[in-house]
Design a protein around this motif. Structure first.
Motif, PDB file in Angstrom:
ATOM      1  N   THR A  25       0.843  -1.190   0.000  1.00  0.00           N
ATOM      2  CA  THR A  25       0.000   0.000   0.000  1.00  0.00           C
ATOM      3  C   THR A  25       0.878   1.240   0.000  1.00  0.00           C
ATOM      4  N   LEU A  26       0.274   2.380  -0.292  1.00  0.00           N
ATOM      5  CA  LEU A  26       1.005   3.637  -0.361  1.00  0.00           C
ATOM      6  C   LEU A  26       0.621   4.551   0.797  1.00  0.00           C
ATOM      7  N   PRO A  27       1.554   5.390   1.257  1.00  0.00           N
ATOM      8  CA  PRO A  27       1.247   6.319   2.354  1.00  0.00           C
ATOM      9  C   PRO A  27       0.085   7.250   1.998  1.00  0.00           C
ATOM     10  N   VAL A  28      -0.768   7.494   2.974  1.00  0.00           N
ATOM     11  CA  VAL A  28      -1.905   8.406   2.810  1.00  0.00           C
ATOM     12  C   VAL A  28      -1.594   9.703   3.555  1.00  0.00           C
ATOM     13  N   GLY A  84      12.085  16.577   4.624  1.00  0.00           N
ATOM     14  CA  GLY A  84      12.733  16.473   5.921  1.00  0.00           C
ATOM     15  C   GLY A  84      12.044  17.244   7.016  1.00  0.00           C
ATOM     16  N   ARG A  85      11.129  18.158   6.634  1.00  0.00           N
ATOM     17  CA  ARG A  85      10.361  18.914   7.645  1.00  0.00           C
ATOM     18  C   ARG A  85       8.867  18.629   7.534  1.00  0.00           C
ATOM     19  N   VAL A  86       8.423  18.180   6.361  1.00  0.00           N
ATOM     20  CA  VAL A  86       7.051  17.701   6.171  1.00  0.00           C
ATOM     21  C   VAL A  86       7.171  16.321   5.546  1.00  0.00           C
ATOM     22  N   LEU A  87       6.770  15.307   6.262  1.00  0.00           N
ATOM     23  CA  LEU A  87       7.000  13.946   5.810  1.00  0.00           C
ATOM     24  C   LEU A  87       5.946  13.002   6.355  1.00  0.00           C
ATOM     25  N   HIS A  88       5.848  11.849   5.697  1.00  0.00           N
ATOM     26  CA  HIS A  88       5.012  10.767   6.216  1.00  0.00           C
ATOM     27  C   HIS A  88       5.839   9.965   7.212  1.00  0.00           C
ATOM     28  N   SER A  89       5.176   9.349   8.165  1.00  0.00           N
ATOM     29  CA  SER A  89       5.890   8.569   9.176  1.00  0.00           C
ATOM     30  C   SER A  89       6.688   7.430   8.562  1.00  0.00           C
ATOM     31  N   ALA A  90       6.351   7.001   7.341  1.00  0.00           N
ATOM     32  CA  ALA A  90       7.117   5.948   6.665  1.00  0.00           C
ATOM     33  C   ALA A  90       8.578   6.351   6.491  1.00  0.00           C
ATOM     34  N   ASP A  91       8.859   7.667   6.486  1.00  0.00           N
ATOM     35  CA  ASP A  91      10.225   8.163   6.312  1.00  0.00           C
ATOM     36  C   ASP A  91      10.802   8.741   7.601  1.00  0.00           C
ATOM     37  N   TYR A  92      10.164   8.469   8.722  1.00  0.00           N
ATOM     38  CA  TYR A  92      10.566   9.118   9.966  1.00  0.00           C
ATOM     39  C   TYR A  92      12.014   8.810  10.346  1.00  0.00           C
ATOM     40  N   VAL A 137      -2.139  26.402  14.733  1.00  0.00           N
ATOM     41  CA  VAL A 137      -0.927  25.825  15.318  1.00  0.00           C
ATOM     42  C   VAL A 137       0.257  26.234  14.449  1.00  0.00           C
ATOM     43  N   ARG A 138       1.294  26.766  15.073  1.00  0.00           N
ATOM     44  CA  ARG A 138       2.553  27.039  14.373  1.00  0.00           C
ATOM     45  C   ARG A 138       3.578  26.005  14.810  1.00  0.00           C
ATOM     46  N   THR A 139       4.261  25.438  13.840  1.00  0.00           N
ATOM     47  CA  THR A 139       5.172  24.338  14.135  1.00  0.00           C
ATOM     48  C   THR A 139       6.364  24.380  13.189  1.00  0.00           C
ATOM     49  N   SER A 140       7.457  23.737  13.612  1.00  0.00           N
ATOM     50  CA  SER A 140       8.674  23.699  12.792  1.00  0.00           C
ATOM     51  C   SER A 140       8.659  22.558  11.789  1.00  0.00           C
ATOM     52  N   ALA A 141       7.899  21.508  12.088  1.00  0.00           N
ATOM     53  CA  ALA A 141       7.868  20.340  11.203  1.00  0.00           C
ATOM     54  C   ALA A 141       6.577  19.565  11.430  1.00  0.00           C
ATOM     55  N   ILE A 142       6.223  18.761  10.427  1.00  0.00           N
ATOM     56  CA  ILE A 142       4.986  17.968  10.486  1.00  0.00           C
ATOM     57  C   ILE A 142       5.304  16.540  10.086  1.00  0.00           C
TER      58      ILE A 142
END
Length: 484
Positions: A186-189, A204-212, A364-369
């Motif tokens: 399956t592919l990341p959603v 590297g700052r917005v990513l799916h958990s598959a690449d954590y 919400v303000r954040t540095s990464a997601i």
């Protein structure tokens, strides 16, 4: 009870990295050069089929995968994480405990039987499960890696499927097969509002958990990280980031955990509740009308998208440590929250969120997601050449029978099977590793046209549906109460 994959959450979600590769095994039948079975993708599910078919008389098999070697959720192979299924849910044991490809035999071959015995583990480390699968894949003669399938078509002149695959070096090969099993994973959603941020500029700052795991060190050095998703992967990422804070919580990132679900809830793990992951429930689910199946999958989220009690407990313990002496934890947990907007904001990001029960908006303000939002089945591109020969349902999904065979045009005399693409027809057990060996045995028996491995007629104490009514909705001849 899933490893989506899991993993989110107990399932095989990256079974084959999209397109895939493998080599021939024992036996032969039919025309020379024509395989009885070719599997596309070598994740745990097709690897289970390869292991169970190894040595089966009269079957010539080949399994192909694009990757250079077996790997399973490499982005989430974190230290201390464990499978959410018992070790008996390995590649073969639930269908054939005598197989040489069992996890227990793996322990024996690696001189780990005594350490495993003394550890008293029922749920094994995720990293060891990956190593076990690699051991099996490297030793099975039917598995060929570095073989990206680029096209699958029906060759009428050969009365077989033609599978074209290419190596990383550019070499192209073509094989014929009577039957195909798709195990392409399956592919990341990613939630719709976040998709515009999934570009190289935000890598590297917005990513799916598959690449954590790939970006873990960088994320740990940021000021604020937001994790989205209430499943096991989201919990593990949040916990890992908390552990990167200093002992007093002063260093490391502020950790924010957002989820649409009404609670950060534990996975259903009662003995009777787990009977939803049996062949009995699959037969019941398959007989329901489509709209009821769709509703059930949504309602049963806690059966396959919850978090292990152990992980929730560890998160609580970390937060407890951070508050000794009245210190405020540098963390926040927000269930019942949907992201409705997302945009770049200076050197970070601005998320617009809605609390679903209060119907209130906040920012919400954040540095990464990190989007730990699961996986979904996708149609592989190599299937385009024969797409018109597949009998898709009105939502563009496979129509799948009890043997996991896809409905095809009558002109196709061969058979196409799928693994972990049947959530809509077979229910929440589709991505579950517990049912992997059983499903592989079911497919193997269908491919062979005989019983290669016996599968149980009944596996649950629960009667799903009205007593005395068969899956087809007809009155059954057996007594209503089978287990007094």
């Amino acid at each position: 009870m899933t490893e989506h994959s899991k993993p989110d959450e107990r399932h095989d979600s990256t079974g084959s990295s999209g397109s895939t590769g493998s080599t021939g095994s024992t036996g032969s039948s039919g025309s020379a050069g024509v395989y009885d079975l070719v599997g596309v993708g070598i994740g745990p599910f097709n690897l289970s089929l390869a292991a169970l078919s190894d040595g089966a008389p009269g079957l010539r098999t080949l399994f192909l995968d694009a990757k250079p070697a077996f790997s399973w959720h490499p982005g989430l192979l974190l230290e201390g994480t464990a499978l959410q299924v018992p070790f008996l849910a390995d590649l073969v044991t639930m269908a054939d405990p005598t197989s040489p490809w069992s996890y227990l035999n793996y322990l024996r071959e690696h001189d780990r039987m005594f350490p495993f015995f003394f550890s008293e583990r029922f749920h094994i480390p995720r990293r060891e499960y990956d190593h076990y699968c690699r051991w099996v894949a490297e030793h099975l003669p039917s598995c060929r890696f570095d073989a990206r399938v680029t096209e699958l078509e029906w060759d009428e002149s050969a009365d077989a499927f033609a599978v074209t695959h290419r190596s990383a070096g550019g070499a192209v090969s073509r094989v014929l097969a009577r039957r195909i099993v798709l195990g392409v994973g399956t592919l990341p959603v990613v939630p719709e509002p976040l998709r515009p941020l999934f570009t190289p500029a935000h890598a590297g700052r917005v990513l799916h958990s598959a690449d954590y795991r790939t970006h873990r060190a960088r994320l740990a050095g940021l000021n604020d990280v937001t994790v989205v998703g209430a499943g096991q992967s989201g919990a593990e990422v949040a916990l890992d980031l908390l552990r990167h804070q200093d002992g007093d919580g002063a260093g490391g990132p502020y950790v924010r955990w957002l989820a649409r679900t009404p609670a950060f809830a534990p996975m259903e793990y009662s003995k009777i509740g787990l009977e939803h992951f049996t062949p009995d429930y699959i037969r019941y689910f398959r007989a329901l009308p489509e709209e009821r199946r769709e509703r059930l999958v949504r309602e049963q989220w806690q059966l396959y998208k919850g978090v292990s009690e152990e992980t929730l407990g560890e998160i609580h313990d970390e937060l407890y440590e951070r508050t000794i002496g009245g210190t405020e934890p540098r963390a926040a947990l927000h269930p019942g929250v949907a992201i409705v907007g997302a945009e770049s904001d200076g050197d970070g990001y601005l998320l617009t969120c809605r609390h679903t029960e209060q119907d209130e908006l906040f920012e919400v303000r954040t540095s990464a997601i990190v989007s730990a939002t699961g996986y979904a089945a996708a149609r592989p591109a190599f299937l385009d050449a024969m797409a018109e020969l597949v009998d898709w349902d009105d939502k563009g999904r496979y129509q799948i029978d009890g043997d996991y065979r896809v409905a095809l045009d009558p002109r196709v005399s061969g058979a196409l099977y799928v693994q972990n693409a049947e959530l809509h027809t077979h229910g929440i057990g589709a991505p579950d590793l517990t049912l992997g060996a059983w499903r592989a045995a079911t497919i193997l028996n269908a491919v062979a046209g005989r019983t290669v491995l016996r599968v149980p007629e009944r596996a649950a104490w629960t009667t799903f549906g009205a007593p005395g009514v068969t899956a087809a909705g007809m009155t059954d001849a057996v007594p209503a109460v089978v287990h007094p």
